[in-house]
Every structure is written in C-alpha cells, then in structure tokens.
Design a protein around this motif. Structure first.
Motif, PDB file in Angstrom:
ATOM      1  N   THR A   1       0.886  -1.211   0.238  1.00  0.00           N
ATOM      2  CA  THR A   1      -0.257  -0.240  -0.036  1.00  0.00           C
ATOM      3  C   THR A   1       0.530   1.621  -0.017  1.00  0.00           C
ATOM      4  OG1 THR A   1      -1.560  -1.404   1.513  1.00  0.00           O
ATOM      5  CG2 THR A   1      -1.678   1.306   1.016  1.00  0.00           C
ATOM      6  N   TYR A   2       2.339   1.185   0.703  1.00  0.00           N
ATOM      7  CA  TYR A   2       2.955   2.541   0.808  1.00  0.00           C
ATOM      8  C   TYR A   2       3.661   2.452  -0.476  1.00  0.00           C
ATOM      9  CZ  TYR A   2       0.450   2.374   5.583  1.00  0.00           C
ATOM     10  OH  TYR A   2      -0.261   1.879   5.893  1.00  0.00           O
ATOM     11  N   VAL A   3       4.328   1.582  -0.929  1.00  0.00           N
ATOM     12  CA  VAL A   3       5.610   1.234  -1.864  1.00  0.00           C
ATOM     13  C   VAL A   3       5.804   2.767  -3.326  1.00  0.00           C
ATOM     14  CG1 VAL A   3       6.143  -0.812  -0.892  1.00  0.00           C
ATOM     15  CG2 VAL A   3       4.778  -0.108  -3.794  1.00  0.00           C
ATOM     16  N   GLY A   4       4.927   3.393  -2.828  1.00  0.00           N
ATOM     17  CA  GLY A   4       5.091   4.601  -4.414  1.00  0.00           C
ATOM     18  C   GLY A   4       5.042   5.782  -3.143  1.00  0.00           C
ATOM     19  N   PHE A   5       5.485   6.362  -2.493  1.00  0.00           N
ATOM     20  CA  PHE A   5       5.804   7.333  -1.797  1.00  0.00           C
ATOM     21  C   PHE A   5       7.175   7.735  -1.949  1.00  0.00           C
ATOM     22  CE2 PHE A   5       8.065   5.170   1.266  1.00  0.00           C
ATOM     23  CZ  PHE A   5       9.138   5.345   1.847  1.00  0.00           C
ATOM     24  N   ASP A   6       8.277   7.239  -2.415  1.00  0.00           N
ATOM     25  CA  ASP A   6      10.094   7.352  -2.218  1.00  0.00           C
ATOM     26  C   ASP A   6       9.113   8.700  -4.020  1.00  0.00           C
ATOM     27  OD1 ASP A   6       9.038   4.734  -3.469  1.00  0.00           O
ATOM     28  OD2 ASP A   6      11.118   5.042  -4.059  1.00  0.00           O
ATOM     29  N   GLY A   7       9.148   8.321  -4.678  1.00  0.00           N
ATOM     30  CA  GLY A   7       8.557   8.548  -5.692  1.00  0.00           C
ATOM     31  C   GLY A   7       8.614  10.111  -5.734  1.00  0.00           C
ATOM     32  N   ILE A   8       8.009  11.070  -4.583  1.00  0.00           N
ATOM     33  CA  ILE A   8       8.174  12.101  -4.292  1.00  0.00           C
ATOM     34  C   ILE A   8       9.425  12.346  -4.452  1.00  0.00           C
ATOM     35  CG2 ILE A   8       7.632  14.261  -2.340  1.00  0.00           C
ATOM     36  CD1 ILE A   8       5.411  12.186  -1.362  1.00  0.00           C
TER      37      ILE A   8
END
Length: 469
Positions: free
Chosen positions: A216-223
């Motif tokens: 659920t959380y793995v996309g945050f690093d795209g910021i």
C-alpha cells in the motif's frame, strides 16, 4: 501540480526550476500511492492476518513513517532523481547503491504484472465468462500497442482518475456507514475486533499480513524524484512524504475497517453464530472481495463504479509502468549495463524504446500467467523493502556519523532511521519463501554483474538512470 515552465534570461542555460510547493508534492504522492491502494489486498490480507487488516495497515504505516523521514532528509542532502539508488550510493558506497538500484529495477519491472493481474480480475467481475489467460493477452496487447504508438498518460488524466477514485471511495464510506448502522447499530460502527480479535489473533498471522500490506505504501518514495524542482526541499520533501504516508495509512485503515464491519454484518441474518467474514469469501473472488462488499452496501451501481474504476486505473498504471520499465532498460542499454545495440534502440517515428516495450510486454505476459496477485505483490515488497532498508542505513551514516559530534542528534539522526530499518527488516523477514527465492536470484545476478563489470569491485559501477521512470 504547478507549471514548472518559466521564462529564462537570454543566454542562460535551461535548468529545472524550484516551483513546487508542499501541497504539490502531497498531491503527487497521493496520485502515486492511489487512495484505493489497499482495495486489492482486502480479502488476501484479511485471510492472512485472521481479520486484522486494519492492524497490519497501521503497523506498516509506522515502519513507513520512519523510512519516509529518512527519505525526506536524504533528499534534502542529495536532490537527485535517483532516489534510493542515489541515497545508498552516496550515503554508504557506490556498490551498495547499485544493488539498491538493481532491487528497484525489479520493482519497476513487476509493476506492469500486478496491474495486469488485478485489472483482468476486475474485468472478470464484470464479465465472468472471460478466461483469465485471454484477458491477460488482451490487456497486455492493448497497453503495449498504445506505448508502441507513442501514447502518453498525462498529469491531467491522473488528476481526473484521482478525483473519480475519491468520489467513489467517499460514496463507499458513506454507504458502508449507513449499512452498518442499519444492520448492527452504533455497536457495529465502533467495534474493536478489526484491530484486535483475541479469537483469531496470531503473531505469525499478523506478521504475514503486514508483509503483504506494505504494498500500500511503496509509491511514496516517488516524491523524492522531484527534489530538484521543490521550493525549500529540506522542509517540504520531509513533510510531504510523512503526510502522504499518514494519509495513506489512515484513509486506507478507514476503508478496510468499514469494509470488514460491513462484510461481517452481511451474514448475521443467515448464521446462528458470528463466523469470520473472510471464511465466507469465495476463493475465486478473494482478490476482488472489496467489490463484493461494494455490491452489498451500495448495490450494482457502486459495484460497477468501483470495478470499472479499478480496471481503468490498472490500465493507466500498467501502461505507465510498462513505459517506465522500458525507459529504465533503455538507460541501462546506454550505459552498457545491458547490450547497447538492442536495449538502447529508439524507434525513429515515435521516439520510443520499442524493443524494450516489447520485452516488458513479453515478461509481463509470462509473469501474469505464472504469478498470482499475492505473489506479485510480495515480489514488489521484497524489492522495495531492500531499498528502504538501504536508505535507512545510509541515513544513519550520513545524518549521525558523518556530522560533527556536537551536532549529532541521537533521535532524528540515529534512532528514527534505525527504527525504520528494523521495522522494514521485520516486515521483509515475514515475507514467504517464494518471493525471497525469486528476489534472491535477481540480486545474485546483480552481484555477479557488478563483480564482472567492475573487475572485482576495483572500478566504479555504471550509473542507473531513474530520471524518466
């Protein structure tokens, strides 16, 4: 998101402008993570955790908050598009940085597979007669052809899809609350069993569910890839990644809490004793169990709206993921990580890495046929958690041991990234054997390549280009 184009003085070379504010980053992060990120995991994690999906979401959120803090602070030091690859490479050493990047390559290559699997499963809920294999071929053929023709998903399309998701999930929340109140009254709306049920609680089950729900959380690093375009990056990137993780965790927990209470209420009229809802989910609908709850609380209209939205979201994400992975292979071809003659080829008409798009399409086709949704999610988590652990260790070295002794902060420089590392390690160790085997093989290939290409680790490793992924 703000327009990053500005008028440059005559004679000045073009460069990225710092025009993005805090809420631009937060919006971008929510688009990447998606407000319905937990929907596909509802049934699977409920079974794995014994009905404790809310607890697994909150535990994962704690791990990701510590890790997000490390990402945000490292992004302030190294405002580059490389993300984990850059932070580990500069915070520890270039060889470990390459391996963190190599893990993320696996993550990007699996994203089209998981979108294909869930997209086809969603389509089957609308048209049950469609064979899974036929749906996979049609889905991948469609996104591959569009990418070969040079089609692009725009930020406006992402905004539109985000708004539609928010409207539909808000409708679900309202209808689920009404349904629960009608079925069980306020007692059902303020229950504790979705968080802790002593009859089904098991530490091992909780660990297994937490390991899966980390997806659920793995996309945050795209910021952090926007670091070069952010006003006051030292403050805004850190705040943005923390806000996005909090929003994702709390909003997803609300959705799953209501879905679980509604699902449990569905059978109260039909059974003499309370039966865990996840034992009633048909095995063929385990990945789309959330849609079954939508059908119950909101009827056919909500069921169709949620199912169609998830399918379209998978199309857009699958298409973007395929193109991003193809661009990554193109960058690796340019740097001779992969054979340049093949992987650095660009189609002259559409200026796209056509051969790489076909490669990713074929790999996605094979992967979707071999791996189910759960195994694909676990493989993504394997790769992402490797990178997350690397960033946390790099943060400890960079933010605590590389600063003057009198400027060291034990809490923010050491304890927080250490907690992030330990939480991610715990989640990673809770993954089952199959993703560890597949991911381990991938990492072994990376180590062998790194040893050969650097002549026994005596040369600097080649750069991996994540700028256009």
């Amino acid at each position: 998101m703000s327009d990053s184009s500005t008028v440059l003085p005559e004679g000045k070379a073009p460069s990225l402008q710092r025009v993005l504010g805090l809420w631009d980053l937060v919006f971008y992060g929510i688009v990447l993570n998606q407000p319905v990120a937990a929907v596909g995991l509802f049934g699977l994690v409920a079974v794995l955790s014994g009905g404790h999906m809310v607890t697994t979401l909150l535990l994962s959120m704690v791990a990701m908050l510590f890790t997000a803090s490390s990402y945000g602070r490292m992004a302030a030091l190294y405002p580059s598009a490389g993300s984990a690859y850059t932070y580990v490479g500069r915070g520890l050493n270039p060889y470990l940085g390459f391996m963190a990047g190599w893990a993320m390559v696996l993550c990007y290559m699996v994203i089209p597979i998981i979108n294909t699997v869930f997209g086809v499963l969603s389509l089957q809920r609308l048209f049950p007669g469609i064979p899974f294999s036929l749906g996979v071929v049609a889905f991948i053929s469609f996104i591959t052809i569009l990418n070969l023709l040079g089609a692009r998903t725009s930020i406006n399309a992402n905004k539109t899809m985000l708004y539609i998701m928010l409207v539909i999930i808000t409708a679900f929340i309202i209808l689920a609350i009404r349904y629960i109140l009608h079925k069980t009254g306020t007692e059902g709306l303020f229950a504790t069993k979705p968080v802790y049920n002593k009859e089904t609680f098991s530490v091992n089950s909780l660990f297994a569910g937490t390991a899966l729900v980390a997806l659920t959380y793995v996309g945050f690093d795209g910021i952090t890839t926007l670091a070069e375009e952010v006003k006051n990056p030292k403050r805004n990137i850190l705040m943005a990644v923390v806000i996005v993780c909090l929003f994702t965790g709390l909003f997803s927990s609300l959705q799953m809490y209501l879905a679980q209470q509604a699902a449990q209420s569905m059978w109260l009229d039909n059974v003499t004793q309370a039966v865990p809802f996840y034992e009633r989910i048909p095995s063929e609908h385990i990945e789309t169990a959330f849609m079954t709850v939508c059908l119950e609380v909101g009827g056919v209209l909500l069921f169709n709206a949620m199912t169609i939205t998830m399918f379209v979201a998978c199309l857009g994400s699958g298409m973007a993921g395929q193109l991003g992975a193809a661009r990554l292979l193109y960058g690796m071809g340019k740097e001779n990580v992969l054979p340049a003659r093949f992987f650095s080829y660009l189609d002259k008409k559409h200026n796209s890495p056509a051969l790489n798009i076909l490669v990713i399409g074929i790999l996605s086709l094979v992967g979707a046929m071999v791996l189910n949704y759960q195994r694909t999610a676990e493989l993504i988590n394997f790769a992402a958690l490797i990178a997350f652990m690397g960033v946390n260790i790099a943060a400890i070295r960079q933010l605590y041991f590389r600063v003057p002794r009198k400027e060291r902060n034990l809490i923010t420089g050491f304890m927080m990234p250490a907690a992030g590392f330990l939480f991610c390690l715990w989640i990673w160790m809770s993954l089952p054997g199959s993703p560890k085997i597949l991911g381990g093989i991938w990492l072994l290939i990376g180590v062998i390549y790194l040893a050969v290409s650097t002549r026994g680790f005596r040369k600097q490793p080649v750069a991996l280009d994540f700028k256009e992924v």
